[in-house]
Design an enzyme around this catalytic site. Structure first.
Site, mmCIF file in Angstrom:
data_model
loop_
_atom_site.group_PDB
_atom_site.id
_atom_site.type_symbol
_atom_site.label_atom_id
_atom_site.label_comp_id
_atom_site.label_asym_id
_atom_site.label_seq_id
_atom_site.Cartn_x
_atom_site.Cartn_y
_atom_site.Cartn_z
ATOM 1 N N TRP A 133 12.071 3.912 9.698
ATOM 2 C CA TRP A 133 11.166 3.112 10.532
ATOM 3 C C TRP A 133 11.731 1.691 10.688
ATOM 4 O O TRP A 133 12.162 1.075 9.704
ATOM 5 C CB TRP A 133 9.772 3.078 9.869
ATOM 6 C CG TRP A 133 8.764 2.253 10.611
ATOM 7 C CD1 TRP A 133 8.552 2.228 11.949
ATOM 8 C CD2 TRP A 133 7.821 1.351 10.031
ATOM 9 N NE1 TRP A 133 7.528 1.364 12.248
ATOM 10 C CE2 TRP A 133 7.067 0.815 11.086
ATOM 11 C CE3 TRP A 133 7.536 0.953 8.723
ATOM 12 C CZ2 TRP A 133 6.045 -0.108 10.879
ATOM 13 C CZ3 TRP A 133 6.526 0.040 8.509
ATOM 14 C CH2 TRP A 133 5.787 -0.481 9.580
ATOM 15 N N ASP A 214 6.567 6.080 1.229
ATOM 16 C CA ASP A 214 5.760 5.521 2.320
ATOM 17 C C ASP A 214 4.986 6.662 2.999
ATOM 18 O O ASP A 214 5.586 7.551 3.612
ATOM 19 C CB ASP A 214 6.690 4.826 3.327
ATOM 20 C CG ASP A 214 5.895 4.151 4.444
ATOM 21 O OD1 ASP A 214 4.648 4.104 4.349
ATOM 22 O OD2 ASP A 214 6.533 3.662 5.402
ATOM 23 N N LYS A 249 -3.367 5.421 11.099
ATOM 24 C CA LYS A 249 -3.346 6.580 11.995
ATOM 25 C C LYS A 249 -4.427 7.592 11.615
ATOM 26 O O LYS A 249 -5.137 8.087 12.484
ATOM 27 C CB LYS A 249 -1.990 7.293 11.982
ATOM 28 C CG LYS A 249 -0.817 6.457 11.557
ATOM 29 C CD LYS A 249 -0.282 5.569 12.642
ATOM 30 C CE LYS A 249 0.687 4.578 12.028
ATOM 31 N NZ LYS A 249 1.455 3.810 12.943
HETATM 32 C C1 LMR Z 1 5.252 2.812 14.912
HETATM 33 O O1 LMR Z 1 6.200 3.147 14.204
HETATM 34 O O2 LMR Z 1 5.303 2.850 16.148
HETATM 35 C C2 LMR Z 1 3.976 2.333 14.282
HETATM 36 O O3 LMR Z 1 4.059 2.460 12.900
HETATM 37 C C3 LMR Z 1 3.585 0.977 14.705
HETATM 38 C C4 LMR Z 1 4.439 -0.112 14.138
HETATM 39 O O4 LMR Z 1 3.879 -1.026 13.531
HETATM 40 O O5 LMR Z 1 5.652 -0.089 14.301
#
Ligand code: LMR
Length: 400
Positions: A133, A214, A249
């Site tokens: 992420w 996570d 979410k």
């Molecule tokens: C995402 O990955 O799109 C979500 O978790 C929102 C974010 O804060 O990035």
């Protein structure tokens, strides 16, 4: 007059994901398609307030008598309820009181406090599978941890390269930390199997590295129980661990910033010590979490009828995303793409990653109005019967 402090600052580019949302809003094309930021959407493109959330919220507002501070650990009963939700009441670590949680401002707050606790405990770095992420890196680095990438996902094969990943994991030692995605991997949707998770924990047990899990999409993969396998096994097998949890979410509470940091201690006393550090780190950062979202979650999870209604809605959201995956793959096959996108139904959660380059994602956006992050991540919630053919048409034009 000169400005000695701030004059050398240079403009920072917008965050990759949030910047994409801003660009989408600014796009005036009516047929634009948002496969960007990870939020749930109905087929008519809304992200509604869940009914159980609205009901809990109404009850809370009606009965609210004060806005006095929450304690640093958050709303009353919140931490216990999240632990119970993720681990189940019969988990041995719960019985031994080795699990304790504090409420945090979203999953991000949990990741940041967790990273600071790792740094305070002597960690210098954290290993992550690539890609991860986009916000993991800044969150970890802000706590002073160096982020070290391990190979994880093979974008051409649209699958995890587990042997390569384990090659990196097997080199970790007792001073190292491994960041894992609990379920519904962001950005790829490619989850580890339970057997692969077992193999990682075999290595953690024999080599002594720590894990930080996570969990931001609990309930979006297969079920609340199945999605908890990694967290439950970590607490069962490892002496200690950290788990970041998001309610953004699965409770649809995005803007309320409700999350949790869960400590797994080697015994009840150790869990207490870990929590004392977590609350002191929170105090030195944001002091205490915002109340609204945590109170809602706590209320839902402590009330049998709200809890059942919430779970039902979550099951429905998960079913809808799985349906979108099937729709995209079926349409791709009907539009002569063969089995090229079949991998999408093998993946879980909100995301999958198309095997495309950054430049190709620019063409998707500029020419076709299809918005996805620069690594090819698509939010499956944004796929629906009205836009699926346009998405496949764009894919054929850009990527085939
Ligand atoms: C995402 O990955 O799109 C979500 O978790 C929102 C974010 O804060 O990035």
């Amino acid at each position: 007059m000169s400005d000695p402090m701030f004059s050398d600052l240079k403009l920072v580019q917008p965050d990759a994901i949030l910047g994409l949302s801003a660009a989408f809003r600014a796009d005036t094309r009516e047929d634009k398609i948002d496969l960007g930021v990870g939020v749930f959407r109905t087929p008519d493109n809304r992200t509604p307030v869940m009914q159980a959330v609205a009901d809990a919220q109404n009850q809370l507002v009606e009965n609210e008598t004060t806005k006095v501070y929450l304690p640093p650990e958050g709303a009353p009963g919140f931490g216990e309820a999240i632990v119970d939700l993720l681990f189940g009441a019969g988990h041995p670590a719960a019985k031994d009181a080795r699990l304790a949680a504090i409420q945090t401002p979203g999953g991000c707050g949990a990741l940041r406090i967790g990273a600071e606790l790792l740094a305070r405990s002597g960690a210098k770095s954290i290993h992550v599978g690539e890609p991860t992420w986009a916000n993991h890196k800044p969150l970890m680095q802000a706590a002073g941890l160096e982020v070290i990438a391990l190979p994880f996902y093979n974008k051409e094969k649209c699958a995890i390269d587990f042997d390569d990943f384990m090659g990196g994991v097997e080199r970790l030692g007792k001073d190292n930390v491994l960041l894992l995605h609990g379920c519904c991997h962001n950005p790829t949707g490619a989850d580890l199997t339970n057997a692969q998770i077992d193999a990682i924990f075999d290595a953690a047990e024999s080599q002594g590295f720590a894990v930080f899990i996570d969990t931001a999409y609990h309930g979006f993969g297969e079920s609340l129980d199945a999605d908890a396998y990694m967290a439950r096994e970590a607490a069962r097998r490892l002496p200690s661990a950290l788990i970041a949890y998001s309610c953004s979410k699965n409770f649809g509470l995005y803007r309320e910033r409700a999350g949790a940091l869960i400590a797994v201690g080697r015994d009840a006393e150790h869990a207490k010590i870990m929590v004392s550090h977590m609350t002191s780190l929170a105090r030195g950062n944001y002091s205490m979490p915002p109340a609204h979202g945590g109170l809602i979650v706590s209320k839902i999870l402590h009330d049998d009828s709200l809890r059942a209604a919430w779970k039902n809605e979550l099951d429905h959201m998960r079913g809808a995303v799985i349906g979108n995956r099937e729709l995209l793959v079926k349409t791709a096959r009907e539009m002569q793409l063969g089995d090229r996108l079949d991998f999408i139904t093998r993946q879980r959660g909100m995301f999958s990653m198309l095997p495309v380059t950054k430049e190709q994602t620019d063409v998707f956006r500029e020419k076709h109005g299809v918005y996805m992050t620069g690594n090819g991540r698509i939010n499956m919630c944004g796929v629906n019967t009205s836009n699926v053919e346009a998405i496949v048409t764009a894919y054929k034009d850009v990527a085939v």
